[in-house]
Design an enzyme around this catalytic site. Sequence first.
Site, PDB file in Angstrom:
ATOM      1  N   HIS A 129       0.538  -1.395   0.103  1.00  0.00           N
ATOM      2  CA  HIS A 129       0.001   0.103  -0.188  1.00  0.00           C
ATOM      3  C   HIS A 129       0.706   1.172   0.067  1.00  0.00           C
ATOM      4  O   HIS A 129       1.917   1.315   0.659  1.00  0.00           O
ATOM      5  CB  HIS A 129      -0.980   0.083   1.077  1.00  0.00           C
ATOM      6  CG  HIS A 129      -0.212   0.026   2.563  1.00  0.00           C
ATOM      7  ND1 HIS A 129       0.199   0.961   3.247  1.00  0.00           N
ATOM      8  CD2 HIS A 129       0.006  -1.115   3.447  1.00  0.00           C
ATOM      9  CE1 HIS A 129       0.919   0.795   4.297  1.00  0.00           C
ATOM     10  NE2 HIS A 129       0.768  -0.597   4.357  1.00  0.00           N
ATOM     11  N   ASP A 130       0.273   2.387  -0.535  1.00  0.00           N
ATOM     12  CA  ASP A 130       1.162   3.661  -0.793  1.00  0.00           C
ATOM     13  C   ASP A 130       2.314   3.592  -1.295  1.00  0.00           C
ATOM     14  O   ASP A 130       3.075   4.745  -1.354  1.00  0.00           O
ATOM     15  CB  ASP A 130       1.048   4.177   0.766  1.00  0.00           C
ATOM     16  CG  ASP A 130      -0.504   4.210   1.263  1.00  0.00           C
ATOM     17  OD1 ASP A 130      -1.364   5.008   0.701  1.00  0.00           O
ATOM     18  OD2 ASP A 130      -0.722   3.617   2.396  1.00  0.00           O
ATOM     19  N   GLY A 147       5.073  -1.128   2.973  1.00  0.00           N
ATOM     20  CA  GLY A 147       4.183   0.165   2.519  1.00  0.00           C
ATOM     21  C   GLY A 147       4.874   1.362   2.581  1.00  0.00           C
ATOM     22  O   GLY A 147       6.007   1.740   3.131  1.00  0.00           O
TER      23      GLY A 147
END
Length: 267
Positions: A129-130, A147
């Site tokens: 994520h991200d 992440g």
Amino acid sequence: MSEAHIHPTANIHASAVVEAGARLAAGVQVGALCYIGAEVEVGENTVFGPHCSVIGPTRIGRDNRFVGHCAIGGEPQDKKYQGERVELVIGDRNLFREFVTVNRGTGTGGGVTRVGNDNWMLAYTHVAHDCIVGNHCVFSNNATLAGHVEVGDHVILSGFAGIHQFCRIGAHAFIGMGALVNGDVPPFVMVAQDGYGRPRGINSEGLKRRGFDAGRISAIKRAYRALYMSGGTLEEARAKLAELAGDSDDVRAVLAFVDAGERPLLR
């Protein structure tokens, strides 16, 4: 919810599922037993092999190839995620080999995971994520981003390399096989395994292949020596880089990377 918007030239296997709200452009191919969720947009001539799943909101550009068993746009693996609307954005002409996973962003981390153009993601690689991945990168088998990792252009991650959350990998860096990276890696630097990975010079061979001439490579080597071999503090290394940066865009890129960092450099 509105119906799926599927261009007449798209080719959808009879066993695939395309949810209402998905948008598939001209020439898209969806293989056997694939699942394309709502709020998924797919650009022209992108191909999904068998058993791929794409969860929205996800936007995928044109001419991408997902070979098979890829899991794209899944929820972030983050305990703080509470179901808020988050996205995945993928550019053009990327290759995703078998069992690649790419997750959407988180509400507290910017909300978007981004993958640029012309990247190769080989089997079992993971983008969490991200993350922000640039262009022309190669992630070899089982390479993993935690992440919030940022990866510049023309980066190579060798097999089983792992990047700790919030780290940055500068453009043209090379991460060796099995190296575990827990700090920022400046542009052009080569990292090799020694427990946790450590800098081991610059990626000279990769730079030559990309057209860097001897003068540019020499300037980058001087920057590396100032940063890693001078024996001084980081502030002293910054000062030396500033001196060297006057006539080299590449050294200026290294200095800008160092100045922008919030995490410690890998040293």
